[in-house]
Design an enzyme around this catalytic site. Structure first.
Site, PDB file in Angstrom:
ATOM      1  N   LYS A   1      -6.644  10.454  -2.397  1.00  0.00           N
ATOM      2  CA  LYS A   1      -7.137   9.266  -3.088  1.00  0.00           C
ATOM      3  C   LYS A   1      -7.940   9.666  -4.312  1.00  0.00           C
ATOM      4  O   LYS A   1      -9.013  10.231  -4.201  1.00  0.00           O
ATOM      5  CB  LYS A   1      -7.964   8.386  -2.161  1.00  0.00           C
ATOM      6  CG  LYS A   1      -7.919   6.943  -2.616  1.00  0.00           C
ATOM      7  CD  LYS A   1      -8.380   6.007  -1.553  1.00  0.00           C
ATOM      8  CE  LYS A   1      -7.788   4.626  -1.729  1.00  0.00           C
ATOM      9  NZ  LYS A   1      -8.353   3.661  -0.821  1.00  0.00           N
TER      10      LYS A   1
ATOM     11  N   TRP B   1      -3.834   5.975  -4.719  1.00  0.00           N
ATOM     12  CA  TRP B   1      -3.198   6.988  -3.871  1.00  0.00           C
ATOM     13  C   TRP B   1      -2.232   7.892  -4.632  1.00  0.00           C
ATOM     14  O   TRP B   1      -1.481   7.434  -5.487  1.00  0.00           O
ATOM     15  CB  TRP B   1      -2.410   6.320  -2.749  1.00  0.00           C
ATOM     16  CG  TRP B   1      -3.234   5.646  -1.705  1.00  0.00           C
ATOM     17  CD1 TRP B   1      -3.251   4.303  -1.436  1.00  0.00           C
ATOM     18  CD2 TRP B   1      -4.124   6.247  -0.771  1.00  0.00           C
ATOM     19  NE1 TRP B   1      -4.102   4.054  -0.386  1.00  0.00           N
ATOM     20  CE2 TRP B   1      -4.649   5.221   0.043  1.00  0.00           C
ATOM     21  CE3 TRP B   1      -4.526   7.568  -0.525  1.00  0.00           C
ATOM     22  CZ2 TRP B   1      -5.553   5.456   1.069  1.00  0.00           C
ATOM     23  CZ3 TRP B   1      -5.428   7.797   0.493  1.00  0.00           C
ATOM     24  CH2 TRP B   1      -5.932   6.753   1.284  1.00  0.00           C
TER      25      TRP B   1
ATOM     26  N   THR C   1       0.847  -1.186   0.000  1.00  0.00           N
ATOM     27  CA  THR C   1       0.000   0.000   0.000  1.00  0.00           C
ATOM     28  C   THR C   1       0.885   1.240   0.000  1.00  0.00           C
ATOM     29  O   THR C   1       1.986   1.219   0.550  1.00  0.00           O
ATOM     30  CB  THR C   1      -0.947  -0.021   1.223  1.00  0.00           C
ATOM     31  OG1 THR C   1      -1.759   1.153   1.192  1.00  0.00           O
ATOM     32  CG2 THR C   1      -0.214  -0.066   2.550  1.00  0.00           C
TER      33      THR C   1
ATOM     34  N   GLU D   1      -4.465  -2.795   5.233  1.00  0.00           N
ATOM     35  CA  GLU D   1      -4.024  -3.407   6.491  1.00  0.00           C
ATOM     36  C   GLU D   1      -5.155  -4.152   7.195  1.00  0.00           C
ATOM     37  O   GLU D   1      -4.917  -4.837   8.188  1.00  0.00           O
ATOM     38  CB  GLU D   1      -3.508  -2.315   7.455  1.00  0.00           C
ATOM     39  CG  GLU D   1      -2.262  -1.579   6.989  1.00  0.00           C
ATOM     40  CD  GLU D   1      -2.569  -0.390   6.083  1.00  0.00           C
ATOM     41  OE1 GLU D   1      -3.673  -0.355   5.479  1.00  0.00           O
ATOM     42  OE2 GLU D   1      -1.722   0.506   5.980  1.00  0.00           O
TER      43      GLU D   1
HETATM   44  P1  AMP Z   1      -6.339   1.270   0.866  1.00  0.00           P
HETATM   45  O1  AMP Z   1      -5.307   0.776   1.809  1.00  0.00           O
HETATM   46  O2  AMP Z   1      -5.809   1.714  -0.441  1.00  0.00           O
HETATM   47  O3  AMP Z   1      -7.477   0.319   0.756  1.00  0.00           O
HETATM   48  O4  AMP Z   1      -6.944   2.597   1.503  1.00  0.00           O
HETATM   49  C1  AMP Z   1      -7.509   2.625   2.782  1.00  0.00           C
HETATM   50  C2  AMP Z   1      -7.940   4.024   3.086  1.00  0.00           C
HETATM   51  O5  AMP Z   1      -8.924   4.461   2.155  1.00  0.00           O
HETATM   52  C3  AMP Z   1      -8.562   4.216   4.437  1.00  0.00           C
HETATM   53  O6  AMP Z   1      -7.596   4.315   5.464  1.00  0.00           O
HETATM   54  C4  AMP Z   1      -9.343   5.500   4.221  1.00  0.00           C
HETATM   55  O7  AMP Z   1      -8.497   6.635   4.292  1.00  0.00           O
HETATM   56  C5  AMP Z   1      -9.825   5.344   2.788  1.00  0.00           C
HETATM   57  N1  AMP Z   1     -11.164   4.738   2.740  1.00  0.00           N
HETATM   58  C6  AMP Z   1     -11.484   3.442   2.555  1.00  0.00           C
HETATM   59  N2  AMP Z   1     -12.819   3.266   2.564  1.00  0.00           N
HETATM   60  C7  AMP Z   1     -13.367   4.479   2.772  1.00  0.00           C
HETATM   61  C8  AMP Z   1     -14.712   4.972   2.901  1.00  0.00           C
HETATM   62  N3  AMP Z   1     -15.759   4.168   2.801  1.00  0.00           N
HETATM   63  N4  AMP Z   1     -14.862   6.290   3.122  1.00  0.00           N
HETATM   64  C9  AMP Z   1     -13.818   7.130   3.227  1.00  0.00           C
HETATM   65  N5  AMP Z   1     -12.539   6.728   3.103  1.00  0.00           N
HETATM   66  C10 AMP Z   1     -12.310   5.421   2.888  1.00  0.00           C
END
Ligand code: AMP
Length: 538
Positions: A433, A438, A180, A325
């Site tokens: 995002k 990212w 990630t 994670e």
């Molecule tokens: P990733 O590791 O790429 O799956 O990203 C995880 C991150 O995405 C989380 O820590 C949040 O910052 C953001 N995220 C995931 N789901 C949501 C959601 N439903 N609403 C807002 N942010 C989210």
């Protein structure tokens, strides 16, 4: 009984109890239809072929691939023989992909045909890979300098369809891994144990989460290289659901057609995907009545999106939250029985939040003065604990910043209301995002500040209708600098250094940037200033 949980056993179950159920899979050239009996045999052949190629317990098996049945087979073959499925995000920069493959020490790479040119470009930098396998429908291998290169289907035809899944799996051994993005530095690796994946699959089957079952036709739109397509292929295989894999470079049109043609009941993806699908549904005339659930996560689902799906198309829409994670499902937004009495608007408001914790996990929300009140107002960072939450980054000292005293610090700032429903209000990690991927604001800031004319630069996210968030760069020039420095100058300076989608949508010039008492950029305040520039008060 102490029976170890293993990923291989999920497919073994499907082979035995759902041999006739289908996997419908789009690859570059062909729409394939296979059943779990065939997928089981092909997975066994693949394990025997990997065994022949010298893959052993604990070895990392890399994939650079879209969503299709071959990728699904590797999902079970790698952990099924005790090795580790390592899915690689094909949208990252070539430098990050080189880093990830070398850091994970992948021994073998499975590559989709259209991703081969990328590997052609970087393969001499890969220090641990001993075999490359191309997943193609064609009889011949493509022209390439990559060596040694094997054909997936040829390996399978030489493989043993009766090869056994490893029986000596320790449930705490790694089954998968995924990297990630980080605020600074290279991506960070997250390892999933067999136990974590199996327990997470159980969680996806619970009636009050995603309720995945045998009667579902599941179409994962979220890539298989993003936290295992949110774990849905594992759960769906185990429960015997039909699976529809949309394949490489799909369009909203293909998604809409597949939903209609294959009677898809459940699908999962980021908001950008659903905004695209919505536009397609508005233009075409599709029957989407089979859909019982659209799962949306990865970024905040806009209220308007939820309303459009439900009110216009009568498609139930579920907002969920998680991270690489967290395997990833952590919370899901569903109304409790007594909340059904709320007004329609209140129900939508409630459901646009990220929801309540999935059974099996624990949470804590910690503000400046300790744990916050559950009053929907006080803000704090969300901390998570549980059997499918990672406890470190793979061989990475940055683990110390995120895994503290047995809790994973998500970097997400939330409020919690009396019902335990969380609402994400900000992020402590300095990442933007965009369309589910990212962008590191710090990296762009550093790149801009390397320009001779720039005194300082700060990059913030602004909301975007299509991509959820887009970067805007706020730049302060050195005093007395010539005024020919424009937005274009900065963008031209940045463009050779980043993928196109990383480039800021705008460069705004400031006299100074707001800072805290210790000299840190006050991004929250800067975001307000940026907003004001775009919509000045009358
Ligand atoms: P990733 O590791 O790429 O799956 O990203 C995880 C991150 O995405 C989380 O820590 C949040 O910052 C953001 N995220 C995931 N789901 C949501 C959601 N439903 N609403 C807002 N942010 C989210």
């Amino acid at each position: 009984m102490q029976v170890p949980l293993s990923v291989g056993s999920l497919l073994e179950h499907a082979e035995k109890f759902f041999p006739k159920k289908e996997i419908i899979s789009q690859t570059h050239d062909i729409l394939h239809r296979l059943n779990y009996k065939e997928i089981g045999q092909r997975t066994r052949r693949l394990m025997s072929a990997m065994d022949e190629l010298g893959i052993r317990n604990g070895d990392r098996v890399g994939t650079l691939a879209w969503n299709h049945h071959r990728h699904l087979e590797i999902y079970f073959a790698a952990p099924g023989m005790g090795s580790v499925l390592h899915t690689i995000n094909i949208r990252l920069s070539p430098e990050d992909i080189i880093y990830i493959i070398n850091h994970a020490e992948d021994k073998i790479l499975f590559i989709d045909e259209d991703i081969l040119p990328l590997i052609e470009h970087i393969h001499t930098h890969l220090t641990t890979v001993e075999a490359f396998v191309v997943m193609t429908d064609k009889a011949e291998l493509p022209e390439t300098t990559i060596q040694p290169l094997y054909s997936y289907e040829e390996l399978l035809s030489a493989g043993d369809p009766a090869y056994e899944f490893a029986k000596d799996i320790d449930e705490n051994q790694p089954a998968g891994m995924c990297y990630t993005s980080a605020t600074t530095g290279k991506p960070k690796g997250v390892v999933y144990t067999h136990r974590a994946i199996v327990l997470h699959s159980f969680a996806l089957g619970l009636a009050d989460t995603a309720a995945i079952s045998e009667s579902d036709v599941s179409m994962p739109v979220v890539p298989q290289f993003h936290v295992n397509a949110w774990g849905t292929p594992f759960a769906c295989t185990w429960f015997g659901s039909t699976q529809v894999m949309p394949g490489p470079r799909f369009t909203p049109k293909r998604l809409a057609e597949f939903i209609e043609k294959f009677n898809v009941t459940i699908t999962a993806g980021v908001p950008t995907i659903w905004l695209g699908l919505l536009r397609e549904l508005d233009q075409g005339n599709y029957d989407t009545s089979s859909l019982r659930a659209v799962l949306c996560g990865g970024s905040a689902a806009p209220l308007g999106l939820i309303k459009a799906f439900e009110e216009k198309y009568n498609i139930p829409f579920y907002h969920a939250y998680g991270a690489t994670e967290t395997t990833p499902l952590a919370t899901i937004s569903r109304l409790k029985s007594y909340q059904q009495d709320l007004s329609k608007e209140e129900r939508f408001q409630e459901r646009s939040r990220q929801g309540i914790l999935v059974p099996g996990l624990q949470m804590k929300v910690v503000g400046e003065k300790g744990e916050v009140e559950w009053n929907g107002k006080e803000m704090g960072e969300l901390l998570l604990k549980g059997p499918w939450i990672a406890d470190e980054y793979y061989r990475d000292t940055r683990s110390n910043d995120a895994f503290i005293d047995g809790w994973f610090h998500t970097g997400d700032v939330v409020t919690v209301d009396e019902e335990g429903t969380i609402k994400i209000v900000d992020r402590t990690k300095d990442l933007i995002k965009s369309g589910g991927e990212w962008i590191s604001s710090v990296e762009i800031e550093n790149a801009i500040m390397a320009h001779d004319a720039v005194f300082e630069a700060c990059v913030v996210a602004i909301p975007d209708d299509k991509w959820q968030e887009r970067p805007i760069a706020c730049v302060v020039l050195h005093e007395g600098i010539d005024t020919t420095i424009t937005k274009e100058t900065i963008l031209e300076f940045l463009s050779p250094q980043f993928p196109k989608w990383w480039l800021p949508d705008d460069i705004l010039f400031f006299e100074d940037i707001p800072k805290s008492s210790v000299g840190k950029f006050l991004k929250r305040e800067l975001r307000e200033q940026v907003k004001a520039r775009y919509s000045p008060q009358e």
